[in-house]
Design a protein around this motif. Sequence first.
Motif, mmCIF file in Angstrom:
data_model
loop_
_atom_site.group_PDB
_atom_site.id
_atom_site.type_symbol
_atom_site.label_atom_id
_atom_site.label_comp_id
_atom_site.label_asym_id
_atom_site.label_seq_id
_atom_site.Cartn_x
_atom_site.Cartn_y
_atom_site.Cartn_z
ATOM 1 N N LYS A 163 0.846 -1.182 0.000
ATOM 2 C CA LYS A 163 0.000 0.000 0.000
ATOM 3 C C LYS A 163 0.883 1.234 0.000
ATOM 4 O O LYS A 163 1.782 1.371 0.829
ATOM 5 C CB LYS A 163 -0.935 0.019 1.204
ATOM 6 N N ILE A 164 0.635 2.113 -0.952
ATOM 7 C CA ILE A 164 1.389 3.357 -1.066
ATOM 8 C C ILE A 164 0.467 4.509 -0.717
ATOM 9 O O ILE A 164 -0.620 4.644 -1.282
ATOM 10 C CB ILE A 164 1.932 3.555 -2.489
ATOM 11 N N ASN A 165 0.894 5.340 0.231
ATOM 12 C CA ASN A 165 0.153 6.546 0.581
ATOM 13 C C ASN A 165 0.864 7.733 -0.052
ATOM 14 O O ASN A 165 1.988 8.061 0.318
ATOM 15 C CB ASN A 165 0.079 6.724 2.097
ATOM 16 N N LYS A 166 0.194 8.355 -1.013
ATOM 17 C CA LYS A 166 0.841 9.425 -1.772
ATOM 18 C C LYS A 166 0.894 10.738 -1.010
ATOM 19 O O LYS A 166 1.696 11.611 -1.345
ATOM 20 C CB LYS A 166 0.116 9.605 -3.106
ATOM 21 N N LEU A 167 0.033 10.879 0.002
ATOM 22 C CA LEU A 167 0.083 12.102 0.799
ATOM 23 C C LEU A 167 1.306 12.113 1.713
ATOM 24 O O LEU A 167 2.024 13.110 1.804
ATOM 25 C CB LEU A 167 -1.194 12.248 1.625
ATOM 26 N N SER A 168 1.534 11.008 2.404
ATOM 27 C CA SER A 168 2.663 10.925 3.338
ATOM 28 C C SER A 168 3.914 10.339 2.693
ATOM 29 O O SER A 168 4.957 10.268 3.328
ATOM 30 C CB SER A 168 2.278 10.074 4.554
ATOM 31 N N ARG A 169 3.800 9.913 1.423
ATOM 32 C CA ARG A 169 4.919 9.301 0.679
ATOM 33 C C ARG A 169 5.517 8.132 1.475
ATOM 34 O O ARG A 169 6.714 8.039 1.696
ATOM 35 C CB ARG A 169 6.006 10.349 0.381
ATOM 36 N N THR A 170 4.618 7.253 1.902
ATOM 37 C CA THR A 170 5.038 6.080 2.658
ATOM 38 C C THR A 170 4.535 4.813 1.967
ATOM 39 O O THR A 170 3.540 4.840 1.251
ATOM 40 C CB THR A 170 4.498 6.108 4.098
ATOM 41 N N VAL A 171 5.251 3.711 2.211
ATOM 42 C CA VAL A 171 4.906 2.421 1.616
ATOM 43 C C VAL A 171 4.804 1.391 2.735
ATOM 44 O O VAL A 171 5.671 1.326 3.612
ATOM 45 C CB VAL A 171 5.967 1.968 0.593
ATOM 46 N N PHE A 172 3.742 0.599 2.690
ATOM 47 C CA PHE A 172 3.535 -0.448 3.686
ATOM 48 C C PHE A 172 3.434 -1.799 2.982
ATOM 49 O O PHE A 172 2.871 -1.910 1.898
ATOM 50 C CB PHE A 172 2.245 -0.199 4.475
ATOM 51 N N LYS A 215 5.385 -0.577 7.815
ATOM 52 C CA LYS A 215 5.995 0.500 7.043
ATOM 53 C C LYS A 215 7.393 0.103 6.582
ATOM 54 O O LYS A 215 8.214 -0.370 7.363
ATOM 55 C CB LYS A 215 6.059 1.781 7.889
ATOM 56 N N LEU A 216 7.659 0.316 5.292
ATOM 57 C CA LEU A 216 8.967 0.017 4.733
ATOM 58 C C LEU A 216 9.852 1.253 4.796
ATOM 59 O O LEU A 216 9.392 2.376 4.584
ATOM 60 C CB LEU A 216 8.832 -0.439 3.279
ATOM 61 N N ASP A 217 11.121 1.036 5.074
ATOM 62 C CA ASP A 217 12.098 2.118 5.116
ATOM 63 C C ASP A 217 12.581 2.377 3.698
ATOM 64 O O ASP A 217 13.343 1.594 3.136
ATOM 65 C CB ASP A 217 13.267 1.728 6.025
ATOM 66 N N MET A 218 12.113 3.478 3.102
ATOM 67 C CA MET A 218 12.442 3.778 1.712
ATOM 68 C C MET A 218 13.006 5.177 1.570
ATOM 69 O O MET A 218 12.560 6.112 2.229
ATOM 70 C CB MET A 218 11.201 3.660 0.822
ATOM 71 N N THR A 219 13.983 5.302 0.673
ATOM 72 C CA THR A 219 14.497 6.621 0.341
ATOM 73 C C THR A 219 13.510 7.309 -0.599
ATOM 74 O O THR A 219 12.612 6.673 -1.166
ATOM 75 C CB THR A 219 15.861 6.524 -0.343
ATOM 76 N N ALA A 220 13.688 8.611 -0.797
ATOM 77 C CA ALA A 220 12.804 9.365 -1.683
ATOM 78 C C ALA A 220 12.863 8.828 -3.107
ATOM 79 O O ALA A 220 11.834 8.714 -3.794
ATOM 80 C CB ALA A 220 13.183 10.845 -1.657
ATOM 81 N N LYS A 221 14.058 8.477 -3.576
ATOM 82 C CA LYS A 221 14.209 7.960 -4.939
ATOM 83 C C LYS A 221 13.555 6.583 -5.086
ATOM 84 O O LYS A 221 12.933 6.288 -6.109
ATOM 85 C CB LYS A 221 15.687 7.883 -5.318
ATOM 86 N N GLU A 222 13.701 5.733 -4.076
ATOM 87 C CA GLU A 222 13.059 4.423 -4.121
ATOM 88 C C GLU A 222 11.542 4.577 -4.190
ATOM 89 O O GLU A 222 10.868 3.879 -4.955
ATOM 90 C CB GLU A 222 13.454 3.596 -2.898
ATOM 91 N N LYS A 241 17.421 -3.033 -7.538
ATOM 92 C CA LYS A 241 17.850 -4.127 -6.657
ATOM 93 C C LYS A 241 17.361 -3.889 -5.238
ATOM 94 O O LYS A 241 16.831 -4.799 -4.587
ATOM 95 C CB LYS A 241 19.371 -4.242 -6.684
ATOM 96 N N TRP A 242 17.511 -2.656 -4.745
ATOM 97 C CA TRP A 242 17.074 -2.344 -3.375
ATOM 98 C C TRP A 242 15.561 -2.501 -3.231
ATOM 99 O O TRP A 242 15.069 -3.001 -2.225
ATOM 100 C CB TRP A 242 17.489 -0.920 -3.016
ATOM 101 N N LEU A 243 14.820 -2.047 -4.259
ATOM 102 C CA LEU A 243 13.361 -2.178 -4.210
ATOM 103 C C LEU A 243 12.941 -3.644 -4.167
ATOM 104 O O LEU A 243 12.047 -4.021 -3.411
ATOM 105 C CB LEU A 243 12.730 -1.498 -5.432
ATOM 106 N N ARG A 244 13.573 -4.451 -4.986
ATOM 107 C CA ARG A 244 13.236 -5.875 -4.996
ATOM 108 C C ARG A 244 13.482 -6.516 -3.635
ATOM 109 O O ARG A 244 12.715 -7.376 -3.199
ATOM 110 C CB ARG A 244 14.051 -6.585 -6.077
ATOM 111 N N GLN A 245 14.544 -6.093 -2.974
ATOM 112 C CA GLN A 245 14.835 -6.649 -1.649
ATOM 113 C C GLN A 245 13.741 -6.303 -0.644
ATOM 114 O O GLN A 245 13.517 -7.043 0.319
ATOM 115 C CB GLN A 245 16.193 -6.128 -1.159
ATOM 116 N N LYS A 246 13.044 -5.213 -0.878
ATOM 117 C CA LYS A 246 12.039 -4.750 0.070
ATOM 118 C C LYS A 246 10.625 -5.245 -0.244
ATOM 119 O O LYS A 246 9.814 -5.395 0.676
ATOM 120 C CB LYS A 246 12.049 -3.217 0.133
ATOM 121 N N ILE A 247 10.310 -5.498 -1.526
ATOM 122 C CA ILE A 247 8.920 -5.806 -1.853
ATOM 123 C C ILE A 247 8.717 -7.186 -2.465
ATOM 124 O O ILE A 247 7.574 -7.625 -2.603
ATOM 125 C CB ILE A 247 8.314 -4.745 -2.795
#
Length: 220
Positions: free
Chosen positions: A131-140, A145-152, A193-199
């Motif tokens: 689940k991506i929340n575009k208001l808070s720019r967070t991903v669950f 909650k996943l620890d993601m950089t702005a670029k990720e 690569k980093w995204l794949r490791q997380k999702i």
Amino acid sequence: MTDILIVEDNKELSTLLCDFLRAENYTVSVAESGEKALSLYEKYGARLIVLDIMLPGIDGFAVTEKIRRKSDTPIFIVSAKTQKEDKLNGLLTGADDYIEKPYDIDIMLAKISGLFKRRYAINEITDGDLKINKLSRTVFRNGIKLDMTAKEYDLLTMLIENKGKALSKEQLFSAIWGSDSFSEPQTLTVHIKWLRQKIEKNPKQPERILTVWGKGYKYE
């Protein structure tokens, strides 16, 4: 921001509802008293409050009144108090719905789902356990909650909003880093690569972010 704040002093009932909601990928907080509910709401906020009336300390009516003084956050009152006066009091105080106990869990989930679709769907993207929340720019993922950089975050959002469409490496790099970026194009490969490791369940055998040979990547 928390999706749903459950205010309920019956631990068995709150745990049951919490488990069902988390299985639907909502983030959930639980408070056993009105004071605790107000403290959590002040600190973290919530998109929906599911609120019992009979609580230790201040009751649900008082909690509703305090929240309504400064917020229009949706509130579902859930109570064993079924008298007409109680229902009117709850609704006139500012609750959006008054649900009698015991309630059917499927109906409760349908009410919550309907509210989120009407009020928040534009600002949220859901795909399976993500689940991506575009208001808070967070991903669950699975409610965590996943620890993601702005670029990720930007890269994942662009891929998922173009689900099933192959995007070239040049297109992705230009959109995320900018055509005049000093970053090397290879940084895109690293971020994938980093995204794949997380999702991904198995990052070495991705099922979501796929490589399109000779072109770039696509989200399935």
